[in-house]
Scaffold this active site. Structure first.
Site, mmCIF file in Angstrom:
data_model
loop_
_atom_site.group_PDB
_atom_site.id
_atom_site.type_symbol
_atom_site.label_atom_id
_atom_site.label_comp_id
_atom_site.label_asym_id
_atom_site.label_seq_id
_atom_site.Cartn_x
_atom_site.Cartn_y
_atom_site.Cartn_z
ATOM 1 N N ASP A 1 0.864 -1.180 0.000
ATOM 2 C CA ASP A 1 0.000 0.000 0.000
ATOM 3 C C ASP A 1 0.907 1.239 0.000
ATOM 4 O O ASP A 1 1.843 1.318 0.804
ATOM 5 C CB ASP A 1 -0.850 -0.058 1.283
ATOM 6 C CG ASP A 1 -1.931 0.992 1.296
ATOM 7 O OD1 ASP A 1 -1.718 2.076 0.684
ATOM 8 O OD2 ASP A 1 -2.979 0.734 1.911
ATOM 9 N N LYS B 1 0.805 12.478 -16.875
ATOM 10 C CA LYS B 1 -0.303 13.401 -17.069
ATOM 11 C C LYS B 1 -1.559 12.737 -16.512
ATOM 12 O O LYS B 1 -1.628 11.514 -16.559
ATOM 13 C CB LYS B 1 -0.376 13.670 -18.568
ATOM 14 C CG LYS B 1 -1.749 13.787 -19.176
ATOM 15 C CD LYS B 1 -1.697 14.009 -20.642
ATOM 16 C CE LYS B 1 -3.069 14.291 -21.165
ATOM 17 N NZ LYS B 1 -4.000 13.196 -21.202
ATOM 18 N N HIS C 1 3.225 12.806 -23.499
ATOM 19 C CA HIS C 1 3.787 11.827 -24.452
ATOM 20 C C HIS C 1 3.859 12.399 -25.872
ATOM 21 O O HIS C 1 4.615 11.923 -26.691
ATOM 22 C CB HIS C 1 3.030 10.497 -24.397
ATOM 23 C CG HIS C 1 1.746 10.457 -25.145
ATOM 24 N ND1 HIS C 1 0.574 10.930 -24.624
ATOM 25 C CD2 HIS C 1 1.437 10.013 -26.393
ATOM 26 C CE1 HIS C 1 -0.400 10.758 -25.508
ATOM 27 N NE2 HIS C 1 0.097 10.216 -26.596
ATOM 28 N N LYS D 1 6.858 12.175 -29.539
ATOM 29 C CA LYS D 1 6.528 11.653 -30.873
ATOM 30 C C LYS D 1 7.541 12.116 -31.900
ATOM 31 O O LYS D 1 7.927 13.293 -31.907
ATOM 32 C CB LYS D 1 5.134 12.120 -31.292
ATOM 33 C CG LYS D 1 4.010 11.403 -30.574
ATOM 34 C CD LYS D 1 2.664 11.856 -31.104
ATOM 35 C CE LYS D 1 1.558 11.275 -30.266
ATOM 36 N NZ LYS D 1 0.879 10.143 -30.878
ATOM 37 N N GLU E 1 -10.270 12.350 -33.467
ATOM 38 C CA GLU E 1 -10.314 10.920 -33.145
ATOM 39 C C GLU E 1 -11.675 10.391 -33.580
ATOM 40 O O GLU E 1 -12.695 11.026 -33.294
ATOM 41 C CB GLU E 1 -10.078 10.703 -31.649
ATOM 42 C CG GLU E 1 -8.658 11.102 -31.245
ATOM 43 C CD GLU E 1 -8.334 10.881 -29.777
ATOM 44 O OE1 GLU E 1 -7.271 10.320 -29.483
ATOM 45 O OE2 GLU E 1 -9.152 11.294 -28.925
ATOM 46 N N ASP F 1 -7.931 17.281 -21.301
ATOM 47 C CA ASP F 1 -7.367 15.996 -21.736
ATOM 48 C C ASP F 1 -6.269 16.184 -22.785
ATOM 49 O O ASP F 1 -5.194 15.587 -22.674
ATOM 50 C CB ASP F 1 -8.490 15.110 -22.295
ATOM 51 C CG ASP F 1 -8.033 13.681 -22.564
ATOM 52 O OD1 ASP F 1 -7.241 13.163 -21.770
ATOM 53 O OD2 ASP F 1 -8.483 13.086 -23.560
ATOM 54 N N HIS G 1 -1.107 18.451 -24.835
ATOM 55 C CA HIS G 1 -0.566 17.985 -26.119
ATOM 56 C C HIS G 1 -0.603 19.090 -27.183
ATOM 57 O O HIS G 1 0.396 19.370 -27.849
ATOM 58 C CB HIS G 1 -1.366 16.812 -26.676
ATOM 59 C CG HIS G 1 -1.481 15.628 -25.760
ATOM 60 N ND1 HIS G 1 -0.532 15.306 -24.838
ATOM 61 C CD2 HIS G 1 -2.438 14.673 -25.648
ATOM 62 C CE1 HIS G 1 -0.898 14.205 -24.194
ATOM 63 N NE2 HIS G 1 -2.052 13.814 -24.669
ATOM 64 N N LYS H 1 -13.633 13.826 -29.813
ATOM 65 C CA LYS H 1 -13.913 12.390 -29.921
ATOM 66 C C LYS H 1 -15.055 12.222 -30.914
ATOM 67 O O LYS H 1 -15.910 13.104 -31.056
ATOM 68 C CB LYS H 1 -14.357 11.844 -28.554
ATOM 69 C CG LYS H 1 -13.323 12.018 -27.430
ATOM 70 C CD LYS H 1 -12.171 11.039 -27.539
ATOM 71 C CE LYS H 1 -11.222 11.149 -26.349
ATOM 72 N NZ LYS H 1 -9.939 10.481 -26.607
#
Ligand code: BG6
Length: 458
Positions: free
Chosen positions: A86, A139, A169, A173, A207, A226, A231, A317
């Site tokens: 824990d 993140k 991330h 790239k 997306e 998000d 990003h 999305k």
């Protein structure tokens, strides 16, 4: 100055989703490249032994890349250790310290929710495990300026800034690195890369899928938090920054921070928010949620180079395609000498970030025939992505080596929250859009770059 490489990787959240989907495949790839030879200690609450962790890693790797090279996997499996416990109990960290052994300088990778940062960081310090160590954090880095400041304070109680690696991330790239390289390794761009010649800049991250079972997480976050605050804003910084004065991590990050400081804080008029029809029925989503699954945002960068040039970002999305792209649209020629060139046919530079990596220049040429009339063409260069490093490979490797260039520094993390603060947590209902469309049609009809959005098309 060359930094000393961390000699152990400790992965908090080793049994979690991120480890399964991204981190183990990245570690496997690093082993295959001969770039990881240090022990990897997984740690999590589950009462597992190392063979269970190895099985989980194998499953994640197979799912990600379709197959496993037994020799490579055996090497990775041989590096794995497992500690269960824990994060709120000191004995967990004492146990971890014993497994790491004396005199080591680990990289601690916190692939855990931000609410766990504090107990983990304190546990590490109290066990004496933080000395000479680095920490890498996932993140989302906070929910707003206040929580980001708090997280920074928690980390700084134990780690110096140069030992903290905040992941976005996207910065790992290949395509994003190319964007930076392309800008500053070519001299033909610089004369037009400013408010005299650039009409607008647009960044699209589309997306063609929904929240994919992440309803609970997504509903606490929304599109702006998000992907836009991190990003896509990061892509915008690479487009807007001045050339760095040197090659060190700080040289690059200093220039990005200069841009961040010059970005106007958003107002509600700078944003169109949308929610796809059907979102409210997603598992984990609140029945009357006003969280946006689509956002289009207008930014201004108040510098000599960019004053009054609109930077538009849109992301969402359930859009028609899965693609991320940047278009820098130039102003049309001052006079039409031959045919009438429509403003939307002006030259542009297009950087495709995903799914493939490419750069294109939109130009006009004479169409074959008697008349002096033209047609649109693209000079197009696509990257052969064979052998490219995946973002998590590159970032884990960089953090092990103490190279912070592709990570978010404290000041950058906080300024980015300042910019978006007024448009977070808008409780008014977002515009509803149908899946497979470019967001809310009516609201978007009047919101966008001068002369409209460009593509991206398949
Ligand atoms: C993540 C977001 O950070 O980035 C996801 O939480 C998003 O919602 C993802 O789908 C996109 O990343 P990539 O690398 O697949 O473009």
């Amino acid at each position: 100055m060359t930094e000393t490489r961390s000699d152990t990787l400790v992965l908090f959240g080793a049994t979690g989703d991120l480890a399964y989907k991204k981190i183990f495949p990245a570690l496997y790839a690093l082993v295959a490249r001969g770039m990881l030879n240090e022990p990897v200690i997984g740690i999590a609450f589950e009462d597992w032994d190392v063979s269970q962790l190895q099985a989980r890693a194998r499953e994640g790797i197979t799912k990600a890349i379709g197959t496993v090279d037994e020799e490579v996997f055996a090497k990775l499996a041989g590096l794995l250790r497992y500690v269960s416990g824990d994060y709120r109990t000191q004995s967990t960290f004492d146990k971890l310290k014993d497994v790491i052994g004396p005199g080591h300088h680990p990289l601690y990778y916190l692939a855990v929710p931000p609410s766990m940062f504090e107990p983990v960081v304190q546990g590490l310090e109290q066990s004496g495990g933080a000395t000479g160590a680095r920490v890498m954090v996932e993140k989302p880095f906070g929910r707003d300026l206040q929580s980001a400041r708090w997280l920074n304070r928690v980390l700084h109680m134990v780690f110096e800034e140069k030992s903290i690696f905040r992941i976005d991330h996207y910065l790992g790239k290949e395509a994003i690195q190319n964007l930076l390289y392309f800008r500053f390794a070519n001299s033909f761009l610089e004369p037009v890369w400013n408010r005299d010649h650039v009409e607008s800049i647009q960044i699209t991250m589309a997306e063609d899928f929904g929240v994919q079972g992440r309803g609970k997480f997504y509903d606490e976050v929304g599109c702006i938090r998000d992907v836009i605050q991190n990003h896509l804003l990061n892509i915008m910084l690479l487009l807007a920054m001045e050339p760095p004065s040197g090659r060190s991590a700080d040289d690059l990050i200093d220039e990005k921070v200069q841009v961040l400081k010059a970005i106007r804080t958003l107002t509600k008029d700078d944003v169109v928010r949308g929610q796809f029809d059907g979102y409210l029925a997603e598992p984990g989503v609140q029945p009357a949620s006003t969280v946006e699954t689509f956002a289009a945002v207008r930014f201004f960068v108040d510098t000599w180079r960019w004053k009054d040039v609109p930077f538009f970002i849109r992301a969402g999305k359930n859009l028609p395609v899965h693609m991320t792209e940047v278009v820098v649209r130039l102003k049309p020629p001052p006079l039409n000498v031959f045919d009438d060139i429509r403003p939307e046919d002006a030259n542009y530079i297009r950087f495709r970030i995903a799914p493939e990596v490419s750069v294109a220049i939109g130009a006009r040429r004479k169409a074959a025939g008697d008349e002096m009339v033209g047609e649109q063409i693209e000079l197009y260069a696509v990257d052969d992505d064979k052998g490219d490093m995946e973002p998590y490979e590159r970032l884990i490797s960089d953090a092990m080596n103490g190279n912070g260039q592709l990570f978010t520094r404290q000041d950058a993390s906080e300024i980015a929250w300042r910019i978006v603060a007024p448009v977070l947590d808008d409780k008014s209902a977002p515009h509803v859009y149908q899946a497979g469309t470019w967001g809310p049609t009516e609201a978007m009809a009047t919101f966008g770059p001068p002369n409209g959005w460009i593509g991206p098309s398949k």
